[in-house]
Enzyme design. Structure first.
Site, PDB file in Angstrom:
ATOM      1  N   TRP A  10       1.902   9.450   5.791  1.00 51.67           N
ATOM      2  CA  TRP A  10       1.570  10.702   5.101  1.00 51.67           C
ATOM      3  C   TRP A  10       2.602  11.088   4.044  1.00 51.67           C
ATOM      4  CZ3 TRP A  10      -0.293  14.782   9.291  1.00 51.67           C
ATOM      5  CH2 TRP A  10      -1.480  14.316   9.883  1.00 51.67           C
ATOM      6  N   HIS A  93      11.431   2.252   3.806  1.00 48.66           N
ATOM      7  CA  HIS A  93      10.398   2.385   2.777  1.00 48.66           C
ATOM      8  C   HIS A  93      11.068   2.374   1.402  1.00 48.66           C
ATOM      9  CE1 HIS A  93       7.277   4.164   0.277  1.00 48.66           C
ATOM     10  NE2 HIS A  93       6.420   3.784   1.197  1.00 48.66           N
ATOM     11  N   GLU A 165       5.413  -4.278   0.826  1.00 46.74           N
ATOM     12  CA  GLU A 165       4.950  -3.260  -0.118  1.00 46.74           C
ATOM     13  C   GLU A 165       5.623  -3.479  -1.474  1.00 46.74           C
ATOM     14  OE1 GLU A 165       3.330   0.406   2.191  1.00 46.74           O
ATOM     15  OE2 GLU A 165       5.380   0.762   1.566  1.00 46.74           O
ATOM     16  N   GLY A 227      -0.736   4.821   2.152  1.00 46.60           N
ATOM     17  CA  GLY A 227      -0.154   6.098   1.740  1.00 46.60           C
ATOM     18  C   GLY A 227      -1.233   7.094   1.363  1.00 46.60           C
ATOM     19  N   GLY A 228      -1.468   7.243   0.073  1.00 41.52           N
ATOM     20  CA  GLY A 228      -2.379   8.265  -0.446  1.00 41.52           C
ATOM     21  C   GLY A 228      -3.714   8.340   0.274  1.00 41.52           C
TER      22      GLY A 228
HETATM   23  P1  PGA Z   1       0.030   4.095  -1.371  1.00 43.29           P
HETATM   24  O1  PGA Z   1       1.412   4.105  -0.531  1.00 43.29           O
HETATM   25  O2  PGA Z   1      -1.041   3.587  -0.437  1.00 43.29           O
HETATM   26  O3  PGA Z   1      -0.172   5.531  -1.770  1.00 43.29           O
HETATM   27  O4  PGA Z   1       0.236   3.204  -2.524  1.00 43.29           O
HETATM   28  C1  PGA Z   1       1.723   3.101   0.399  1.00 43.29           C
HETATM   29  C2  PGA Z   1       3.074   3.371   0.985  1.00 43.29           C
HETATM   30  O5  PGA Z   1       3.977   3.823   0.255  1.00 43.29           O
HETATM   31  O6  PGA Z   1       3.301   3.142   2.191  1.00 43.29           O
END
Ligand code: PGA
Length: 250
Positions: A10, A93, A165, A227-228
């Site tokens: 989140w 992260h 990521e 994320g989003g």
């Molecule tokens: P995102 O973020 O799906 O908004 O690109 C992923 C994350 O940072 O874990």
């Protein structure tokens, strides 16, 4: 069937009212073929713990302190996360690395601390756009992964979840292509095979309902870090469904 793992991150979003609605929608939706978790901001751990109690959706946090207890103003320990029912914690992260100065060594220490407390660390690795363009993807990943070995035994390494990521794909709407993702996941898998054994590897970075199925079906993908799209119940549920159907074909 090998169940995929789909984790919502989140980030610093939410409020009590919106969280409650989101959590209620997630738990109402039954999906046995995929493991699900949400990593919420610290102040909402108690709320999420209560909402998720007795459900198959696991709870996680987004960071932890590398120390146990004491004079570390503003920090939150692994033990505290356990007390609130966390199963997972995101470590390293790219936003923590780039905005809050976390380096590879600190990420390794935090990972060790999480494991010692019985949490499953989701360790994030990935290259920046400049590093990709300079042809340094594998060198960066190698450096980030090797740092973990300074703090973790091979047995401990086998307990991790790794999330690949690429920094340039996070929050940009520009997910890495399946070919790019699979190449790096296979690199990570080979590294783990050499040093730690079987570990779940997730992909994260602009995963959306329409791209999730293909990404989760890649040979070395065990799921995703979202994320989003994890903030919108309908989208996160669709992504979890993509995880479930990828589990069936794995
Ligand atoms: P995102 O973020 O799906 O908004 O690109 C992923 C994350 O940072 O874990």
């Amino acid at each position: 069937m090998k169940r995929k793992l789909v984790v919502g991150n989140w980030k610093m979003n939410g409020d009590l009212v919106r969280n409650q609605a989101l959590l209620e929608q997630l738990v109402r939706h039954e999906l046995a073929a995929v493991e699900r978790a949400v990593c919420v901001p610290f102040p909402y751990l108690a709320q999420a713990q209560a909402a998720l109690a007795g459900t198959p959706v696991a709870l996680g946090a987004q960071n932890l302190c590398e120390f146990d207890d004491g004079a570390f103003t503003g920090e939150v320990s692994a033990r505290m996360l356990r007390e609130f029912g966390c199963r997972y914690v995101i470590v390293g992260h790219s936003e923590r690395r780039s905005l809050f100065g976390e380096d590879d060594a600190m990420v390794a220490r935090k990972t060790a601390k999480a494991l010692a407390a019985g949490l499953i660390p989701i360790v994030c690795v990935g290259e920046s756009l400049a590093e990709r363009e300079a042809g340094q993807v594998e060198a960066v990943l190698q450096r980030q992964l090797d740092a973990l070995r300074t703090e973790l035994t091979p047995a401990a390494l086998a307990e991790l979840v790794i999330a690949y990521e690429p920094v340039w794909a996070i929050g940009t709407g520009r997910a890495a292509s399946p070919e790019q993702v699979q190449a790096v996941l296979a690199f990570i898998r080979a590294w783990l095979g050499e040093h730690g054994g079987a570990v779940r590897i997730l992909y994260g970075g602009s995963v959306k309902p329409d791209t999730a199925r293909e990404l989760f079906s890649l040979p070395d993908a065990d799921g995703g870090l979202i994320g989003g799209a994890s903030l919108v119940a309908g989208q996160f549920i669709e992504i979890c469904e993509a995880g479930a159907s990828a589990s069936h074909s794995a």
